[in-house]
Design a protein around this motif. Structure first.
Motif, PDB file in Angstrom:
ATOM      1  N   PHE A  75       0.829  -1.200   0.000  1.00 56.39           N
ATOM      2  CA  PHE A  75       0.000   0.000   0.000  1.00 56.39           C
ATOM      3  C   PHE A  75       0.869   1.259   0.000  1.00 56.39           C
ATOM      4  N   TYR A  76       0.233   2.424   0.152  1.00 60.54           N
ATOM      5  CA  TYR A  76       0.950   3.701   0.127  1.00 60.54           C
ATOM      6  C   TYR A  76       0.455   4.602   1.258  1.00 60.54           C
ATOM      7  N   ASP A  77       1.378   5.380   1.821  1.00 63.96           N
ATOM      8  CA  ASP A  77       1.057   6.480   2.726  1.00 63.96           C
ATOM      9  C   ASP A  77       1.214   7.752   1.919  1.00 63.96           C
ATOM     10  N   VAL A  78       0.240   8.646   2.025  1.00 60.27           N
ATOM     11  CA  VAL A  78       0.250   9.864   1.221  1.00 60.27           C
ATOM     12  C   VAL A  78       0.044  11.069   2.133  1.00 60.27           C
ATOM     13  N   SER A  79       0.826  12.132   1.899  1.00 57.14           N
ATOM     14  CA  SER A  79       0.722  13.368   2.675  1.00 57.14           C
ATOM     15  C   SER A  79       0.642  14.566   1.740  1.00 57.14           C
ATOM     16  N   TRP A  80      -0.220  15.524   2.096  1.00 57.89           N
ATOM     17  CA  TRP A  80      -0.343  16.787   1.375  1.00 57.89           C
ATOM     18  C   TRP A  80       0.152  17.869   2.323  1.00 57.89           C
ATOM     19  N   ILE A  81       1.137  18.645   1.883  1.00 61.04           N
ATOM     20  CA  ILE A  81       1.880  19.547   2.762  1.00 61.04           C
ATOM     21  C   ILE A  81       1.867  20.972   2.206  1.00 61.04           C
ATOM     22  N   ILE A  82       1.667  21.929   3.123  1.00 53.27           N
ATOM     23  CA  ILE A  82       1.794  23.355   2.791  1.00 53.27           C
ATOM     24  C   ILE A  82       2.742  23.969   3.816  1.00 53.27           C
ATOM     25  N   ASN A  83       3.777  24.663   3.350  1.00 50.83           N
ATOM     26  CA  ASN A  83       4.749  25.311   4.244  1.00 50.83           C
ATOM     27  C   ASN A  83       5.256  24.351   5.316  1.00 50.83           C
ATOM     28  N   GLU A  84       5.619  23.165   4.902  1.00 49.62           N
ATOM     29  CA  GLU A  84       6.190  22.135   5.771  1.00 49.62           C
ATOM     30  C   GLU A  84       5.223  21.625   6.838  1.00 49.62           C
ATOM     31  N   LYS A  85       3.923  21.925   6.723  1.00 51.22           N
ATOM     32  CA  LYS A  85       2.911  21.428   7.659  1.00 51.22           C
ATOM     33  C   LYS A  85       1.992  20.465   6.914  1.00 51.22           C
ATOM     34  N   VAL A  86       1.822  19.273   7.463  1.00 52.68           N
ATOM     35  CA  VAL A  86       0.939  18.284   6.846  1.00 52.68           C
ATOM     36  C   VAL A  86      -0.502  18.754   7.014  1.00 52.68           C
ATOM     37  N   GLU A  87      -1.194  18.944   5.901  1.00 54.66           N
ATOM     38  CA  GLU A  87      -2.575  19.418   5.907  1.00 54.66           C
ATOM     39  C   GLU A  87      -3.581  18.291   5.714  1.00 54.66           C
ATOM     40  N   ALA A  88      -3.143  17.189   5.081  1.00 55.78           N
ATOM     41  CA  ALA A  88      -4.024  16.045   4.855  1.00 55.78           C
ATOM     42  C   ALA A  88      -3.180  14.782   4.796  1.00 55.78           C
ATOM     43  N   LYS A  89      -3.799  13.658   5.179  1.00 59.11           N
ATOM     44  CA  LYS A  89      -3.132  12.355   5.147  1.00 59.11           C
ATOM     45  C   LYS A  89      -4.063  11.363   4.467  1.00 59.11           C
ATOM     46  N   GLY A  90      -3.453  10.384   3.805  1.00 59.87           N
ATOM     47  CA  GLY A  90      -4.258   9.370   3.153  1.00 59.87           C
ATOM     48  C   GLY A  90      -3.531   8.055   3.022  1.00 59.87           C
ATOM     49  N   VAL A  91      -4.289   7.056   2.627  1.00 62.57           N
ATOM     50  CA  VAL A  91      -3.731   5.737   2.337  1.00 62.57           C
ATOM     51  C   VAL A  91      -4.217   5.319   0.967  1.00 62.57           C
ATOM     52  N   GLY A  92      -3.372   4.580   0.268  1.00 55.11           N
ATOM     53  CA  GLY A  92      -3.739   4.208  -1.092  1.00 55.11           C
ATOM     54  C   GLY A  92      -3.252   2.833  -1.483  1.00 55.11           C
ATOM     55  N   MET A  93      -3.737   2.424  -2.648  1.00 53.85           N
ATOM     56  CA  MET A  93      -3.292   1.164  -3.231  1.00 53.85           C
ATOM     57  C   MET A  93      -3.366   1.267  -4.741  1.00 53.85           C
ATOM     58  N   GLU A  94      -2.482   0.531  -5.374  1.00 52.32           N
ATOM     59  CA  GLU A  94      -2.499   0.510  -6.832  1.00 52.32           C
ATOM     60  C   GLU A  94      -3.704  -0.300  -7.294  1.00 52.32           C
ATOM     61  N   VAL A  95      -4.379   0.247  -8.289  1.00 54.91           N
ATOM     62  CA  VAL A  95      -5.496  -0.424  -8.937  1.00 54.91           C
ATOM     63  C   VAL A  95      -5.191  -0.471 -10.432  1.00 54.91           C
ATOM     64  N   LYS A  96      -6.047  -1.104 -11.185  1.00 57.04           N
ATOM     65  CA  LYS A  96      -5.807  -1.269 -12.622  1.00 57.04           C
ATOM     66  C   LYS A  96      -5.506   0.065 -13.323  1.00 57.04           C
ATOM     67  N   ASP A  97      -6.248   1.110 -12.955  1.00 56.81           N
ATOM     68  CA  ASP A  97      -6.114   2.391 -13.658  1.00 56.81           C
ATOM     69  C   ASP A  97      -5.154   3.383 -13.018  1.00 56.81           C
ATOM     70  N   GLY A  98      -4.575   3.074 -11.851  1.00 54.74           N
ATOM     71  CA  GLY A  98      -3.672   4.034 -11.230  1.00 54.74           C
ATOM     72  C   GLY A  98      -3.493   3.789  -9.752  1.00 54.74           C
ATOM     73  N   LEU A  99      -3.332   4.873  -9.012  1.00 51.53           N
ATOM     74  CA  LEU A  99      -3.171   4.824  -7.565  1.00 51.53           C
ATOM     75  C   LEU A  99      -4.418   5.436  -6.936  1.00 51.53           C
ATOM     76  N   ALA A 100      -5.204   4.622  -6.236  1.00 51.04           N
ATOM     77  CA  ALA A 100      -6.427   5.075  -5.578  1.00 51.04           C
ATOM     78  C   ALA A 100      -6.102   5.428  -4.130  1.00 51.04           C
ATOM     79  N   VAL A 101      -6.501   6.639  -3.696  1.00 51.35           N
ATOM     80  CA  VAL A 101      -6.152   7.114  -2.358  1.00 51.35           C
ATOM     81  C   VAL A 101      -7.370   7.698  -1.674  1.00 51.35           C
ATOM     82  N   GLY A 102      -7.646   7.208  -0.468  1.00 53.88           N
ATOM     83  CA  GLY A 102      -8.625   7.823   0.400  1.00 53.88           C
ATOM     84  C   GLY A 102      -7.883   8.734   1.352  1.00 53.88           C
ATOM     85  N   TRP A 103      -8.458   9.892   1.679  1.00 56.01           N
ATOM     86  CA  TRP A 103      -7.738  10.854   2.502  1.00 56.01           C
ATOM     87  C   TRP A 103      -8.680  11.672   3.380  1.00 56.01           C
ATOM     88  N   ARG A 104      -8.089  12.384   4.346  1.00 51.32           N
ATOM     89  CA  ARG A 104      -8.831  13.312   5.183  1.00 51.32           C
ATOM     90  C   ARG A 104      -7.944  14.492   5.530  1.00 51.32           C
TER      91      ARG A 104
END
Length: 142
Positions: free
Chosen positions: A109-138
């Motif tokens: 699987f994958y851990d995903v982070s969205w960052i602004i000015n070195e601060k994590v604003e959102a986190k998610g988890v993902g997995m590769e699927v047939k069409d790409g990388l699917a990620v759920g986040w909050r």
């Protein structure tokens, strides 16, 4: 006399609590109703772009907002793990947000982070699927 005064104070406190509980429950229900209207849950599907190091995005937040996006500056290797800069847009083409995007492999699987000015604003988890990388986040709202 002091014991009796304490008992009366305790009884009054209990009555206040008993009458306050329905009000608290109703306000909690109102909060839950609003939360259902704007869930802090998002989804994004990343697919490989035409240029190495780029990802196309198709995102959704709380089933209220959605649109395309483009991540650039990633590794020029196969796979999705890496550091990118991503810009998201609404369906109408207007700019929504931009982040530094970090995708890290975590076993299958994958851990995903969205960052602004070195601060994590959102986190998610993902997995590769047939069409790409699917990620759920909050969004992180600390």
């Amino acid at each position: 006399m002091r014991k009796q005064h304490f008992k009366i104070s305790l009884q009054i406190s209990l009555l206040i609590i008993v009458f306050a509980i329905p009000s608290l429950i109703n306000s909690q229900n109102d909060t839950n109703t609003n939360a259902k209207e704007t869930l802090n849950i998002g989804f994004v599907l990343y697919t490989k772009g035409n240029t190495p190091g780029t990802l196309f995005a198709r995102w959704n937040y709380a089933n209220k907002y959605s649109g395309p996006g483009l991540a650039t500056g990633g590794p020029r290797t196969t796979g999705y793990a890496g550091k990118y800069h991503v810009r998201y847009f609404y369906e109408n083409g207007k700019f929504s947000d931009e982040y530094d995007l970090v995708i890290e492999k975590a076993g299958d699987f994958y851990d995903v982070s969205w960052i602004i000015n070195e601060k994590v604003e959102a986190k998610g988890v993902g997995m590769e699927v047939k069409d790409g990388l699917a990620v759920g986040w909050r969004r992180i709202s600390d």
